[in-house]
Design a protein around this motif. Sequence first.
Motif, PDB file in Angstrom:
ATOM      1  N   ALA A   1       0.744  15.186   0.426  1.00 28.74           N
ATOM      2  CA  ALA A   1      -0.484  14.403   0.604  1.00 28.74           C
ATOM      3  C   ALA A   1      -0.156  12.943   0.369  1.00 28.74           C
ATOM      4  CB  ALA A   1      -1.554  14.860  -0.398  1.00 28.74           C
ATOM      5  N   ALA A   2      -0.842  12.070   1.081  1.00 35.09           N
ATOM      6  CA  ALA A   2      -0.552  10.647   0.953  1.00 35.09           C
ATOM      7  C   ALA A   2      -0.851  10.186  -0.470  1.00 35.09           C
ATOM      8  CB  ALA A   2      -1.395   9.844   1.935  1.00 35.09           C
ATOM      9  N   PRO A   3       0.081   9.422  -1.103  1.00 36.75           N
ATOM     10  CA  PRO A   3      -0.150   8.963  -2.474  1.00 36.75           C
ATOM     11  C   PRO A   3      -1.240   7.878  -2.511  1.00 36.75           C
ATOM     12  CG  PRO A   3       1.838   7.988  -1.589  1.00 36.75           C
ATOM     13  CD  PRO A   3       1.363   8.941  -0.546  1.00 36.75           C
ATOM     14  N   ALA A   4      -1.856   7.766  -3.671  1.00 39.76           N
ATOM     15  CA  ALA A   4      -2.927   6.776  -3.815  1.00 39.76           C
ATOM     16  C   ALA A   4      -2.330   5.374  -3.979  1.00 39.76           C
ATOM     17  CB  ALA A   4      -3.781   7.127  -5.025  1.00 39.76           C
ATOM     18  N   GLN A   5      -1.181   5.289  -4.634  1.00 40.45           N
ATOM     19  CA  GLN A   5      -0.534   4.003  -4.885  1.00 40.45           C
ATOM     20  C   GLN A   5       0.780   3.932  -4.105  1.00 40.45           C
ATOM     21  OE1 GLN A   5      -2.008   1.701  -6.814  1.00 40.45           O
ATOM     22  NE2 GLN A   5      -3.711   3.078  -7.280  1.00 40.45           N
TER      23      GLN A   5
ATOM     24  N   ARG B   1      11.829  11.401 -11.153  1.00 41.00           N
ATOM     25  CA  ARG B   1      10.595  10.629 -11.291  1.00 41.00           C
ATOM     26  C   ARG B   1      10.630   9.427 -10.356  1.00 41.00           C
ATOM     27  NH1 ARG B   1       7.001  13.692 -13.716  1.00 41.00           N
ATOM     28  NH2 ARG B   1       5.826  11.810 -14.220  1.00 41.00           N
ATOM     29  N   LEU B   2       9.548   9.220  -9.663  1.00 40.86           N
ATOM     30  CA  LEU B   2       9.415   8.078  -8.761  1.00 40.86           C
ATOM     31  C   LEU B   2       8.323   7.160  -9.299  1.00 40.86           C
ATOM     32  CD1 LEU B   2       9.348   9.986  -5.323  1.00 40.86           C
ATOM     33  CD2 LEU B   2      11.323   8.870  -6.387  1.00 40.86           C
ATOM     34  N   GLN B   3       8.561   5.848  -9.217  1.00 39.66           N
ATOM     35  CA  GLN B   3       7.537   4.903  -9.643  1.00 39.66           C
ATOM     36  C   GLN B   3       6.398   4.938  -8.630  1.00 39.66           C
ATOM     37  OE1 GLN B   3       8.065   3.146 -12.583  1.00 39.66           O
ATOM     38  NE2 GLN B   3       5.910   2.559 -12.440  1.00 39.66           N
ATOM     39  N   CYS B   4       5.180   5.143  -9.123  1.00 37.72           N
ATOM     40  CA  CYS B   4       4.018   5.202  -8.239  1.00 37.72           C
ATOM     41  C   CYS B   4       2.927   4.354  -8.898  1.00 37.72           C
ATOM     42  CB  CYS B   4       3.563   6.653  -8.066  1.00 37.72           C
ATOM     43  SG  CYS B   4       2.086   6.823  -7.069  1.00 37.72           S
ATOM     44  N   GLY B   5       2.712   3.179  -8.371  1.00 31.78           N
ATOM     45  CA  GLY B   5       1.781   2.266  -9.025  1.00 31.78           C
ATOM     46  C   GLY B   5       2.304   1.940 -10.409  1.00 31.78           C
ATOM     47  N   ASN B   6       1.473   2.114 -11.441  1.00 32.48           N
ATOM     48  CA  ASN B   6       1.908   1.801 -12.799  1.00 32.48           C
ATOM     49  C   ASN B   6       2.273   3.060 -13.588  1.00 32.48           C
ATOM     50  OD1 ASN B   6      -0.555   2.884 -13.134  1.00 32.48           O
ATOM     51  ND2 ASN B   6      -1.462   1.197 -14.305  1.00 32.48           N
ATOM     52  N   ARG B   7       2.560   4.142 -12.886  1.00 33.15           N
ATOM     53  CA  ARG B   7       3.000   5.359 -13.575  1.00 33.15           C
ATOM     54  C   ARG B   7       4.134   5.995 -12.754  1.00 33.15           C
ATOM     55  NH1 ARG B   7       0.432  10.300 -11.687  1.00 33.15           N
ATOM     56  NH2 ARG B   7      -0.398   9.870  -9.624  1.00 33.15           N
ATOM     57  N   THR B   8       4.640   7.105 -13.206  1.00 28.59           N
ATOM     58  CA  THR B   8       5.674   7.784 -12.422  1.00 28.59           C
ATOM     59  C   THR B   8       5.197   9.186 -12.064  1.00 28.59           C
ATOM     60  OG1 THR B   8       6.759   8.660 -14.400  1.00 28.59           O
ATOM     61  CG2 THR B   8       7.535   6.547 -13.587  1.00 28.59           C
ATOM     62  N   VAL B   9       5.715   9.652 -10.911  1.00 27.07           N
ATOM     63  CA  VAL B   9       5.392  11.023 -10.487  1.00 27.07           C
ATOM     64  C   VAL B   9       6.695  11.723 -10.125  1.00 27.07           C
ATOM     65  CG1 VAL B   9       3.089  10.517  -9.602  1.00 27.07           C
ATOM     66  CG2 VAL B   9       5.070  10.285  -8.102  1.00 27.07           C
ATOM     67  N   ALA B  10       6.701  13.037 -10.230  1.00 23.96           N
ATOM     68  CA  ALA B  10       7.890  13.802  -9.839  1.00 23.96           C
ATOM     69  C   ALA B  10       7.913  13.934  -8.318  1.00 23.96           C
ATOM     70  CB  ALA B  10       7.853  15.180 -10.480  1.00 23.96           C
ATOM     71  N   VAL B  11       9.129  13.997  -7.789  1.00 22.76           N
ATOM     72  CA  VAL B  11       9.299  14.171  -6.337  1.00 22.76           C
ATOM     73  C   VAL B  11       8.513  15.392  -5.861  1.00 22.76           C
ATOM     74  CG1 VAL B  11      10.992  14.783  -4.558  1.00 22.76           C
ATOM     75  CG2 VAL B  11      11.524  12.995  -6.206  1.00 22.76           C
ATOM     76  N   ALA B  12       8.554  16.473  -6.665  1.00 21.07           N
ATOM     77  CA  ALA B  12       7.915  17.721  -6.253  1.00 21.07           C
ATOM     78  C   ALA B  12       6.390  17.616  -6.186  1.00 21.07           C
ATOM     79  CB  ALA B  12       8.324  18.841  -7.200  1.00 21.07           C
ATOM     80  N   GLU B  13       5.840  16.621  -6.909  1.00 23.20           N
ATOM     81  CA  GLU B  13       4.384  16.432  -6.826  1.00 23.20           C
ATOM     82  C   GLU B  13       3.968  15.856  -5.475  1.00 23.20           C
ATOM     83  OE1 GLU B  13       2.373  14.416 -10.135  1.00 23.20           O
ATOM     84  OE2 GLU B  13       4.137  14.854 -11.347  1.00 23.20           O
TER      85      GLU B  13
END
Lengths: 271, 300
Positions: free
Chosen positions: A10-14, A38-50
């Motif tokens: 799904a398209a990320p929000a940030q 972990r990938l930087q996404c906006g001001n937090r990080t998300v896992a690739v699998a997310e």
Amino acid sequence: MKALTLTLKAAPAQRVDLAPITPEKLRGKKAAEIGRIRLQCGNRTVAVAELFAVTAGNCEEIVIRRCTGKFDNVGAGMTCGSIAVHGNTGHRTGAQMAGGTLTVRGSTLDWAGTGMAGGTLVIHGDTGRCLGAAWPGDAQGMRNGTIIVCGNAGERVGDKMRRGAIVIEGNAGDYCGARMIAGSILVCGKAGDFIGYSMKRGSILLTRVPRLPATFNDCGTFEFGFLPLLLRSLGRLSHRAAALSKRASARAQRYAGDLANVGKGELLVLR
Amino acid sequence: MNINGVEIEDTYAEAFPMRATRIIVTAVNRRWTLNAAHAATGFATSVIACGCEAGIERELKPVETPDGRPGVSMLLFTMSSKEMARQVQNRIGQCVLTSPTSACFAGMGPKEGEKLALGKNLRFFGDGYQASKKIDGARYWRVPVMDGEFLCQENTRMVKAIGGGNFLVLAETQRQALAACEKAIAAMKRIPNVIMPFPGGVVRSGSKVGSKYKALPASTNDAYCPTLKGQVRSALPPEVGSVMEIVIDGLDEAAIRAATRAGIRAACSLGRRRGIVRISAGNYGGKLGPHLFHLRRILK
């Protein structure tokens, strides 16, 4: 062995920084490990699998499906292997890449190929501003490698470019080749205003006479021995360059400039 | 052993190590390609006084050259790397750069041997207006000249090679010896990686090491001079009235063997009935070089 495939769920929000996904950084990792990166996404990080469904495969050959302009730094810093992106990419696509092949089957935003030092970047769609240009604070833009853009490019293509080649199969925006130090840019379509502004050396190849800055002087039309070699080399990656190389004539009209700077650059209008 | 009645002497040619490079010259048409190449490989028959041995390996079709124009590949041989650098710079600078429409490229693979400057120093003729282009990993220099631009690859490669392969054609008359040598050269020109550096590929003044004159390092090979048969310890049988030599420089032993084989067979095709008496070879008792080319083994 099939390619390692990341399919966007799904398209990320940030905006997401995809720089950790390159062949050399994934070498030797299993699909589960890759999913935990972990990938930087906006001001937090998300896992690739997310964000992505990860299908195990050869890490030297990465395929990213359903990519969008929210993903920055795609292929940034890669030194080997290949990344094929299906969809668009964000800013700094292929930034600082030093080897390998990055193919975007879509369009990119700004700063694609900035600081590039080698390898091949192919953009099937359009690209934004500052393609292969110097990142603010950097003394040089692209330092080697080849960039092919099948569509149009925005302003400041090859700004402060030092070496390598850029092919724009469509049109290029204003300030194409501005402050160029060396290297070659081929624009198959129209180029905008202020072409070669303040360029020191290097060649900008054109297929039609642009609106010339006042500080470029006409030198006449000549045979240039290097043109068949350069066009044949670029023609291996670009069908428009291949078509130009088959046109056979090595003749071009030469405009020397920018005479307000070092003045050893040139605009070559292919005949 | 004999071929068509021509005796193949049980002897060998003695060759020595050299350095070699291949350079490709192109121009607008065949005539100007050959003008440049003949000038660049001129006065290059023997390292004794010319500094290098050079020749045209073969002509190249436009599809075989880097810039799609007619070309030739030239081979240059020297006794040292230093001398090669000097010869390439002088010959390309004075004979190719000066030749209208010419361009100059490396003729060896990028990983062969060691690096050798080609246009690297010649670019300074451009007086600051020279420009470089890096294409497919190779750097080229564009030097502005009065007819346009001289394009020259920055570097070529230099490899270890062999010089001094040879064979002698012993015939009844001068014309018969020359006819056999012309046939031999025509056949040998089809062999890649070799040149025959003497005029037309043939040398009539074979030499021996040393001289009665102290200043000369080499002098006429009196044992093979037919006019001295009654004066010196001659190597010639009574029926031989003329001897000519073909010298072969090659990139490797296999190339020299192939050229020797093709040349001797072509020379012998005229046969004993047309005055060709014997095929021999020049050697120095095995003291000169490590490469020995035994004629009979090559022709087996």
